[in-house]
Design an enzyme around this catalytic site. Sequence first.
Site, PDB file in Angstrom:
ATOM      1  N   HIS B 239       0.279  -1.341  -0.024  1.00  0.00           N
ATOM      2  CA  HIS B 239       0.590   0.101  -0.059  1.00  0.00           C
ATOM      3  C   HIS B 239       1.287   1.650  -0.165  1.00  0.00           C
ATOM      4  O   HIS B 239       1.910   1.443   0.480  1.00  0.00           O
ATOM      5  CB  HIS B 239      -1.175   0.132   0.823  1.00  0.00           C
ATOM      6  CG  HIS B 239      -0.669   0.070   2.411  1.00  0.00           C
ATOM      7  ND1 HIS B 239      -0.773   0.381   3.100  1.00  0.00           N
ATOM      8  CD2 HIS B 239       0.711  -0.732   3.123  1.00  0.00           C
ATOM      9  CE1 HIS B 239      -0.456  -0.008   4.736  1.00  0.00           C
ATOM     10  NE2 HIS B 239       0.805  -0.687   4.465  1.00  0.00           N
ATOM     11  N   ASN B 240       0.507   2.284  -0.275  1.00  0.00           N
ATOM     12  CA  ASN B 240       0.958   3.753  -1.133  1.00  0.00           C
ATOM     13  C   ASN B 240       2.342   3.724  -1.432  1.00  0.00           C
ATOM     14  O   ASN B 240       3.165   5.276  -1.999  1.00  0.00           O
ATOM     15  CB  ASN B 240       1.147   4.205   0.761  1.00  0.00           C
ATOM     16  CG  ASN B 240       0.014   4.291   1.454  1.00  0.00           C
ATOM     17  OD1 ASN B 240      -1.351   4.980   0.580  1.00  0.00           O
ATOM     18  ND2 ASN B 240       0.015   3.978   2.887  1.00  0.00           N
TER      19      ASN B 240
END
Lengths: 336, 336, 336
Positions: B239-240
């Site tokens: 994520h990210n």
Amino acid sequence: MNKAYNSLELATLLNGHLEGEARPVTGLSSFQQPRQGTVVVVNNYEQIAALEHAPISALIIPESLKTESSQPHIQVGDTRLALAKLSAIFAPEFGTSATVSPQAQIDPSVKIGRDVNIAPGAIIGADSVIGDRSFIAPGCVIGQGVSMGKDCVLHANVTIYDGVELGSGVILHSGVVIGSDGFGYALNKQKAIKIHHLGSVVIADDVEIGANSCVDRGTLNATKIGARTKIDNLCQIGHNVQIGSDCLIAGLVGIAGSTVLGNNVQVGGGAGLADHLVVGDGAQIIAQAGVSKNIPAGEVWGGYPAEPFKKWMRKRYLVSKLEQIWQFVKGANKHD
Amino acid sequence: MNKAYNSLELATLLNGHLEGEARPVTGLSSFQQPRQGTVVVVNNYEQIAALEHAPISALIIPESLKTESSQPHIQVGDTRLALAKLSAIFAPEFGTSATVSPQAQIDPSVKIGRDVNIAPGAIIGADSVIGDRSFIAPGCVIGQGVSMGKDCVLHANVTIYDGVELGSGVILHSGVVIGSDGFGYALNKQKAIKIHHLGSVVIADDVEIGANSCVDRGTLNATKIGARTKIDNLCQIGHNVQIGSDCLIAGLVGIAGSTVLGNNVQVGGGAGLADHLVVGDGAQIIAQAGVSKNIPAGEVWGGYPAEPFKKWMRKRYLVSKLEQIWQFVKGANKHD
Amino acid sequence: MNKAYNSLELATLLNGHLEGEARPVTGLSSFQQPRQGTVVVVNNYEQIAALEHAPISALIIPESLKTESSQPHIQVGDTRLALAKLSAIFAPEFGTSATVSPQAQIDPSVKIGRDVNIAPGAIIGADSVIGDRSFIAPGCVIGQGVSMGKDCVLHANVTIYDGVELGSGVILHSGVVIGSDGFGYALNKQKAIKIHHLGSVVIADDVEIGANSCVDRGTLNATKIGARTKIDNLCQIGHNVQIGSDCLIAGLVGIAGSTVLGNNVQVGGGAGLADHLVVGDGAQIIAQAGVSKNIPAGEVWGGYPAEPFKKWMRKRYLVSKLEQIWQFVKGANKHD
């Protein structure tokens, strides 16, 4: 559409304290991309200062920070916990239509609870049980005799083999495979004879398993994953493995057959555990470690092969002295 | 059926020069298994000699080789680039029927471009947009509000979660999962509280992602993959994560949450990158390295934990001297 | 329902010898959880003693153990082989209805053998051939021109790309992808140009491949997996790889492009093999090793980078002496 909130209500939900004006809150956004009308979780003065003129509804700040920001702010004890709570509040709802699609293929013997949502293209085999409010996305294939508790979420293209048991609140991401045969063979004149796996998989309440991870069924008994344990993407959980509750297992971890993890064990990404090991409660395994021995409770291990963290760090320190050691030995030999 | 070619046309398409007879060309085959009427890319005199009497239509050879082969041959500047071009010319066409199957389940709100091919058994959620000439194979599940550019190819059983954005020319192989929740939790009294992931995934033009790889959605903002980046099978993109353009990421690589890769970064198979790192443009990471620090632009790193390549090689050299060092120390102690 | 057995029949099937009363046998259970009426495989006196009063039908014991257990027992030469045979005898039967579901989507040109079972939601492309008694579970997507031998089992959500050839008795677990494009590009001014993969994948008889593993197609020729080779979950087999017969490849292993494995090679979990290597017959690779060199036949290699086992062990021994070496060097420098 999510329910409307204002920042005073949110302060209450977060067990926090609102300083400044109560405003409507339309969502949760980030420090880097603050959106109008949202709340933003920040952790230091720089972030607070940068958002001084952002058109947001409130900051969420640690109560340890004393700020005179003109922005309304909610002080909370634990900003990460606040983030988790806010993310749940503002998560898009899905699967709320609570319908069983006529384009799902469900054996007539399947028992379906209340308010269940089964999407088109899902397939469920004979004698399975689906608990109340569970959601089964398109492309999921659920075998025969599977039991699933309440409030489970199976994202698209999950596969559950026959006889697997899921507790309540279990979340399985896309591509997860539960109950495939373990990698077990008998060797007969160098040829592998398949050991059929007659055991099952039992997954306790509130477990979440990331995309494309696999949990193999046990040889004769069940592979087990304890309550609230979270497993990241692309992990391999071998046959007969027993994982306790509240464990965190990061991506691309492999746990070989019959290994036992206690409760609250943490495993870093890419680590591998050999078969038939025992890892005690609260142990931590560093990312990409190669574990070939039992790990006592509470210990931190790293390295390949893995060893206790301090021993590993000392070894790395000593290896960093090799240049000096080598120059010394070369010099000494010259003097001879 | 592919268009018919002759070797003179191919020479032009490859910016090359044909020596010898122009012949019809029915395909591309290999040095080990030359097939009648095909062209074969070779790189040295041994291969040229071995094919002297093969019933092929032409050799493709580097212009640096001076050959008197009696086989017709096309001289090119870069044989690997020629191979890529020829492979595109002779690749079997698929999905050219440009039909939307009545057995696909497509929400009425989906906007479908021109000449799109959607196979039976594909499922597309509300408000998604499918660009011109895109191909969606059987078993693909595309969530709500997904946008997909032109000329995308989704092989069978791909899953795209809600809200993901794909550019044009994106190729996703079977089993790929885009947009699953990141592995993010807040700990409350040793219990993991889920952080719902409200961000999305944005994949730029001409990205290709290999079978069973996963890209998690961002916590609040988007996980991003830059233009022309290629990701091999069974990779985990957390994520990210922000990946630049023109990166090459080999199989079984894991990139943990919020790590940022520049452009033209290369990551070898099985390597792992910890979270919140920054890897500069043009950096190279050796296969199976365990990266726990930022890597400056242009550097090559390897090892576990990873370090600059020269330092790692020096350390390996010094470790190889340990036998000599140990014998010296033992000898010295004996003298005491 | 499985056929009923008694312990005397089982003794014959296992080439064993029954001591004690012949009883009906309803299944196979484990030492830890013995079930009434079942047989239990044990390997030592402690296990035998613990089951002295269990309501089982017979023990299966190694003929090397001389026991006076009052339980009926079957003496066998190899208990693990007996376990494999018993597991096959008592495995739940599935897919025995031998029907082709009208809810499967099968191109009219597909040739289907006798007693084939194709589940609802399976999709098979033009010109494919499915051999007698093969079983294709829901959600499987089989491309065009695929050939599949007899007695194959494709669990749910398997994907087979166009043109792949499977022998007989092949078992593919859920999420397996066979025939995806290899990770091959030509670089043109730092931009990756796709090399389309025109080769195929050929999988020989009795191969089993674990959940979510991937086998890429060859560039021009076929990627090959030899007879009876077993591959665990989440493995990556790159383009052009040639794997011999009777190999055992554990979970999360990556084998990069064009590498060749002989027969009877064993690869431990999480190991990675670089591209274009040759691994000889009977070689063994330790879990999580990083192999970057050819391995001669019969050798055992481990480490990162991998080296012969004895050399690796010696290096680890020498590294364990570093504390002593360092103290010596520090002491010697003090004396200077």
